[in-house]
Design a protein around this motif. Structure first.
Motif, PDB file in Angstrom:
ATOM      1  N   ILE A   1       0.280  -6.609   5.518  1.00 30.76           N
ATOM      2  CA  ILE A   1       0.394  -5.083   4.754  1.00 30.76           C
ATOM      3  C   ILE A   1       1.792  -4.799   4.783  1.00 30.76           C
ATOM      4  O   ILE A   1       2.568  -4.915   5.938  1.00 30.76           O
ATOM      5  N   PHE A   2       2.426  -4.289   3.417  1.00 29.64           N
ATOM      6  CA  PHE A   2       3.760  -3.776   3.420  1.00 29.64           C
ATOM      7  C   PHE A   2       3.902  -2.350   2.937  1.00 29.64           C
ATOM      8  O   PHE A   2       2.628  -2.101   2.012  1.00 29.64           O
ATOM      9  N   GLY A   3       4.611  -1.529   3.503  1.00 31.12           N
ATOM     10  CA  GLY A   3       4.885  -0.171   2.596  1.00 31.12           C
ATOM     11  C   GLY A   3       5.409  -0.397   1.542  1.00 31.12           C
ATOM     12  O   GLY A   3       6.182  -1.499   1.157  1.00 31.12           O
ATOM     13  N   ASP A   4       5.050   0.534   0.539  1.00 38.60           N
ATOM     14  CA  ASP A   4       5.607   0.587  -0.850  1.00 38.60           C
ATOM     15  C   ASP A   4       7.190   0.547  -1.070  1.00 38.60           C
ATOM     16  O   ASP A   4       7.525   0.400  -2.343  1.00 38.60           O
ATOM     17  N   PHE A   5       7.890   0.523  -0.118  1.00 39.55           N
ATOM     18  CA  PHE A   5       9.295   0.668  -0.298  1.00 39.55           C
ATOM     19  C   PHE A   5       9.646  -0.856  -0.524  1.00 39.55           C
ATOM     20  O   PHE A   5      10.915  -0.670  -1.507  1.00 39.55           O
TER      21      PHE A   5
ATOM     22  N   VAL B   1       0.939  -1.230  -0.101  1.00 39.10           N
ATOM     23  CA  VAL B   1       0.043  -0.135   0.006  1.00 39.10           C
ATOM     24  C   VAL B   1       0.925   1.180   0.094  1.00 39.10           C
ATOM     25  O   VAL B   1       2.049   1.174   0.244  1.00 39.10           O
ATOM     26  N   ARG B   2       0.196   2.343  -0.419  1.00 38.95           N
ATOM     27  CA  ARG B   2       1.041   3.455  -0.359  1.00 38.95           C
ATOM     28  C   ARG B   2       0.742   4.285   0.842  1.00 38.95           C
ATOM     29  O   ARG B   2       0.044   4.053   1.673  1.00 38.95           O
ATOM     30  N   ASP B   3       1.918   5.105   1.221  1.00 39.13           N
ATOM     31  CA  ASP B   3       1.970   5.991   2.417  1.00 39.13           C
ATOM     32  C   ASP B   3       1.871   5.234   3.805  1.00 39.13           C
ATOM     33  O   ASP B   3       1.289   5.796   4.626  1.00 39.13           O
ATOM     34  N   TYR B   4       2.281   4.120   3.765  1.00 31.74           N
ATOM     35  CA  TYR B   4       2.150   3.252   4.921  1.00 31.74           C
ATOM     36  C   TYR B   4       3.031   3.691   6.249  1.00 31.74           C
ATOM     37  O   TYR B   4       3.956   4.468   6.045  1.00 31.74           O
ATOM     38  N   VAL B   5       2.028   3.614   7.443  1.00 33.96           N
ATOM     39  CA  VAL B   5       2.848   4.371   8.512  1.00 33.96           C
ATOM     40  C   VAL B   5       3.795   3.405   9.358  1.00 33.96           C
ATOM     41  O   VAL B   5       4.281   3.780  10.235  1.00 33.96           O
ATOM     42  N   SER B   6       4.096   2.226   8.696  1.00 31.16           N
ATOM     43  CA  SER B   6       5.023   1.400   9.402  1.00 31.16           C
ATOM     44  C   SER B   6       5.855   0.481   8.316  1.00 31.16           C
ATOM     45  O   SER B   6       5.505   0.865   7.173  1.00 31.16           O
ATOM     46  N   GLY B   7       6.463  -0.216   8.468  1.00 31.58           N
ATOM     47  CA  GLY B   7       7.522  -1.136   7.636  1.00 31.58           C
ATOM     48  C   GLY B   7       6.520  -2.070   7.191  1.00 31.58           C
ATOM     49  O   GLY B   7       6.311  -2.309   5.827  1.00 31.58           O
ATOM     50  N   ALA B   8       5.919  -3.035   8.062  1.00 31.18           N
ATOM     51  CA  ALA B   8       4.789  -3.971   7.551  1.00 31.18           C
ATOM     52  C   ALA B   8       4.251  -4.446   8.822  1.00 31.18           C
ATOM     53  O   ALA B   8       4.524  -4.221   9.857  1.00 31.18           O
ATOM     54  N   MET B   9       3.117  -5.090   8.591  1.00 30.31           N
ATOM     55  CA  MET B   9       2.282  -5.479   9.637  1.00 30.31           C
ATOM     56  C   MET B   9       1.850  -6.854   9.403  1.00 30.31           C
ATOM     57  O   MET B   9       1.077  -7.102   8.508  1.00 30.31           O
TER      58      MET B   9
END
Length: 869
Positions: A337-341, A322-330
């Motif tokens: 869910i992962f950040g877009d990095f 996902v975009r603009d995630y507030v953590s590294g992953a969950m």
């Protein structure tokens, strides 16, 4: 021994002395002296003594586990969304039962809600309730006993809003609407959630505690262009009038913070593992790269299942970016869910893949999801295991050298953090639960498990983990559950290990010295514990191996137990040892001064077997100009492990490096690891060695790794800038951060403002550390241009620095760039530039004051320390 226990024992000795004993109560070294006045009391007359000074005694902070008064058994959510207002329109159906004591009311977590009604299912009568904006206290209308269930139906509107965050999870908003109209028209429209710690109660009512468990169903209605992912198995999708209702069912209980949603226009790549769905959700551009982004997922499922003896326990495994995630992953159960990095093309993933984070989140499905920390004080029971899974995977897939290289980084992260923030691994006294997401819970937690594995052996370690998982499945756990499992398997009392590593704080600081007495044939290894006893245990109990090497490379191992402040181990030898190695397995989480000579480090590199042996020798010999030391550096250029080859390149003496040009050129074109190839070109550029121009041009045309292409272009920028500029036109169309940074630094070196549009176009495209250096290059070019150009660039950087949905790397780079521009103009001779420095100063004040990300706030406080509000 802790200070508290020492004082208690000291007081007891004093009391014994006052009862007529002639023994003297001796206070342990380093502790405050307890003065006691002894009087011979006359039975006829006792003089009055002064009243003692009043003291304010308080209990220490103790963050207890949540007291369970009701058991949440099943949750059904029927959800729609007001995208404009960023609201959740929901009906929650919750089935509960009193946990033990009879009750006629229940309290639910529900932050920022408006309730249309709360009633018992099947009833039209609304229940009475009180609401303070965070919790709703519901009068059930009758008393229910343990075993009697009731079902609430709650119709509500939730408006998720943030009230804080941490450096690990930067917002506690819970549910996020990603709207491309905000700042970036190319950004996809999405909704996604982040429930940890207790943030899911911002979008549905629940008992939002880690020691709660519930099964769930979700009915989610959105436009038919969107995919919807949630926990469990997709039961059905119904279409009507351009809308779809997705029904997801999770029939295994898990904690409410693990509920998740991800809604967006994803490309869905489907696979299976042992009959279970394995799916990857990515943006359409990355559909062909999905399996590379989440490489080895199925192999990890098999490896962890086999290693633990507990097969992956859930219905499916999905991973979504996902975009603009507030953590590294969950690690949301069955749907991470992962950040877009993590979302990169295959060539960008060469030698820099996502194995670490994929393994971490997958392992949580045993440690965190199947067995869950009972409180945030015990967070390491989730995160320490997930961190250690990274070591286990690297060891399995790439070998022990790779795993130990990773472990070195984990140690470094913890030790650096511990210098400013020391607390027990199981931390009942935290100020805010978000503070638990630190290098103790993660790095130290994993390192402690590594020591435990080494102490009990692999067979016992994994047998104990199997017992821990099977006995505690679907329950909340604390560190004692783990200890009991290990004691059951090994038959040994392990309180000493758990007390010192889980419930005490700190780590040993060791000074180790070696000597050999030729006259007596005795070798001595002296271990001194020099850690500060006022803030951590004066003595750690440390099982360790000592290897003693003969000159021919043969070694003998001795197992010892360090349990004194200063302790000498003596060994009878027939000849002088070539090397004595304390902590020969390289497992202790400790700061260590290993007092060896250069000759011993030379021998160590050639004969000791582990990565950390060789790596330590290379680092300790850096700066040594002796032929022997440089011989080790040259040999290390051909070490079997890539990180040592990189370290050797970085630590060559100028003379040796100058003579190694041909070898470095060959490494730049032929080494199997991309980081080594990239470092070779960086070293050649530093040496200004022009012999590798053709190798660099060849690498730019043929190398598969963008990092190497970027390094080769940077080399050409130094040695043949004209050739570099000819190539740059083609390269600037790439999206790789490595390449964009190299092109940016090349353009900055020209001083030509015509390249500024390239920077403006790509300022939000460069990620990670590269974003910071890319902004540096942009600022360098702007400052060397005219003032109006600098103002234009500064305005763009100011917008990025204040953007709410901008990557922290870019925000930090933009702020740092503005600060560098300010400093440059403050020292300029022209008054207009000096005046503009004042404008930039005011902008930086605004940026500093408005920032909400705790980590950025910390960075800004350091970087902008000279700027007062």
């Amino acid at each position: 021994m802790s200070i508290l226990r020492t004082l208690i024992i000291g007081s007891m000795l004093v009391l014994l002395g006052s009862c007529g004993s002639q023994q003297k109560a001796v206070q342990p070294a380093g502790e405050p002296i307890i003065e006691t006045e002894f009087r011979q009391l006359d039975t006829m007359f006792v003089s009055a003594s002064r009243e003692p000074e009043p003291e304010n005694f308080t209990l220490p902070t103790y963050r207890a586990s949540h007291t369970r008064t009701h058991d949440l058994m099943h949750t059904i959510l029927d959800l729609q969304f007001d995208w404009e207002a960023e609201q959740v329109l929901g009906i929650a159906t919750l089935t509960l039962s009193p946990y033990f004591y009879p009750s006629d009311e229940v309290t639910l977590d529900a932050k920022g809600f408006e309730f249309e009604y709360i009633r018992l299912k099947g009833s039209n009568r609304n229940l009475e309730y009180g609401y303070d904006g965070r919790q709703v206290r519901i009068n059930l209308g009758k008393t229910y006993k343990k075993g009697e269930s009731y079902t609430l139906e709650i119709k509500y509107v939730a408006t998720p809003a943030a009230s804080g965050g941490s450096s690990a999870i930067t917002s506690d908003k819970g549910l996020f609407f990603i709207d491309p109209r905000d700042e970036d028209p190319d950004k996809p429209t999405q909704i996604w959630t982040q429930g940890e710690t207790e943030h899911n109660s911002r979008w549905f009512p629940t008992i939002d505690k880690p020691n709660e468990r519930t099964t769930q169903e979700m009915y989610v209605t959105v436009e038919d262009r969107y995919e919807v992912l949630s926990n469990g198995v997709l039961e059905s999708v119904e279409e009507e009038a351009g809308m779809k209702t997705w029904h997801w069912v999770m029939d295994q209980p898990h904690a409410p913070y693990l509920f998740m949603l991800a809604i967006g226009e994803f490309a869905v790549v489907e696979d299976t593992w042992e009959g279970k769905p394995v799916t990857y959700y990515v943006e359409p551009e990355y559909e062909a790269d999905a399996e590379a982004i989440f490489a080895h997922t199925k192999e990890m499922l098999s490896f962890f299942s086999d290693k633990l003896g507990v097969k992956y326990p859930w219905q499916k495994y999905a991973q979504v970016v996902v975009r603009d995630y507030v953590s590294g992953a969950m690690e949301n159960t069955t749907a991470v869910i992962f950040g877009d990095f993590v979302q990169r093309h295959k060539r960008e993933l060469i030698d820099d893949g996502n194995d670490r984070i994929v393994a971490h989140e997958l392992f949580h499905h045993w440690f965190g999801d199947l067995v869950t920390t009972e409180s945030w004080s015990n967070l390491t029971m989730n995160e320490g295991f997930a961190n250690y899974s990274e070591y286990l995977w690297f060891e399995h897939k790439y070998g022990r050298d790779y795993a130990d290289h990773h472990l070195l980084g984990e140690w470094s992260g913890y030790l650096s953090s511990a210098r400013g923030n020391l607390h027990p691994l199981i931390h009942f006294g935290y100020e805010d639960k978000e503070d638990m997401f630190d290098a103790h819970s993660y790095n130290k937690g994993g390192a402690v498990l590594h020591m435990l594995r080494n102490y009990v052996g692999d067979d016992a370690f994994f047998a104990a983990l199997n017992l821990y998982l099977t006995e505690n499945a679907y329950t909340a756990v604390e560190a004692h559950n783990l200890r009991l499992a290990f004691e059951e398997v090994t038959g040994e009392d392990l309180n000493w290990f758990f007390n010192q590593w889980y419930f005490e704080q700190g780590h040993p600081d060791l000074s180790v010295t070696y000597d050999f007495n030729e006259a007596t044939g005795q070798a001595n290894v002296t271990v001194e514990q020099i850690q500060n006893p006022e803030i951590m245990p004066a003595i750690f109990q440390l099982p360790a191996a000592i290897d003693i090497y003969k000159a021919n490379g043969e070694k003998v191992r001795h197992e010892v137990m360090v349990n004194e402040r200063t302790q000498t181990f003596t060994f009878e030898l027939e000849e002088a040892p070539a090397l004595m190695q304390f902590d020969a397995d390289r497992v202790l989480l400790a700061e260590m001064q290993d007092n060896k000579s250069s000759a011993q480090y030379l021998f160590q590199y050639k004969n000791a077997p582990l990565f950390l042996d060789r790596y330590e020798a290379v680092l300790e010999l850096r700066g040594e100009q002796s032929p022997e030391a440089q011989q080790v550096m040259t040999a290390a250029l051909e070490d079997p492990f890539w990180a040592i080859r990189v370290a050797a390149m970085q630590n060559l003496s100028p003379e040796t490096a100058a003579n190694a040009g041909a070898m470095l050129s060959q490494m730049g074109s032929e080494d199997p690891h991309s980081e080594v190839r990239a470092m070779a070109f960086s070293m050649l550029a530093e040496l200004e060695d022009a012999s590798a121009v053709s190798f660099a041009q060849q690498a730019i045309q043929q190398d598969s790794a963008y990092s190497v292409i970027g390094a080769a272009l940077q080399y050409l920028t130094v040695l043949d800038p004209e050739a570099a500029l000819e190539i740059a036109d083609d390269l600037e169309q790439h999206s790789s951060s490595d390449i964009l940074l190299a092109v940016g630094e090349l353009y900055a070196s020209t001083g030509d403002a015509k390249y500024l549009p390239f920077f403006k176009k790509n300022l939000t495209e460069v990620s990670g550390f590269s974003a910071i250096y890319f902004v540096d290059a942009c600022v360098e070019l702007a400052v060397n241009s005219d003032l109006e150009t600098s103002k234009t660039v500064a305005g763009h950087l100011n917008t990025l620095a204040l953007g709410e949905s901008i990557s922290p790397w870019i925000k930090f780079g933009a702020t740092r760039g503005l600060n560098e521009m300010r400093k440059a103009f403050e020292q300029a001779e022209q008054k207009e530039q000096q005046a503009y420095a004042e404008t930039l100063l005011e902008r930086l004040k605004t940026i500093k004051a408005s920032e909400k990300n705790p980590q950025l706030i910390s960075f800004y406080n350091q970087m902008l320390s000279d700027i007062k509000p």
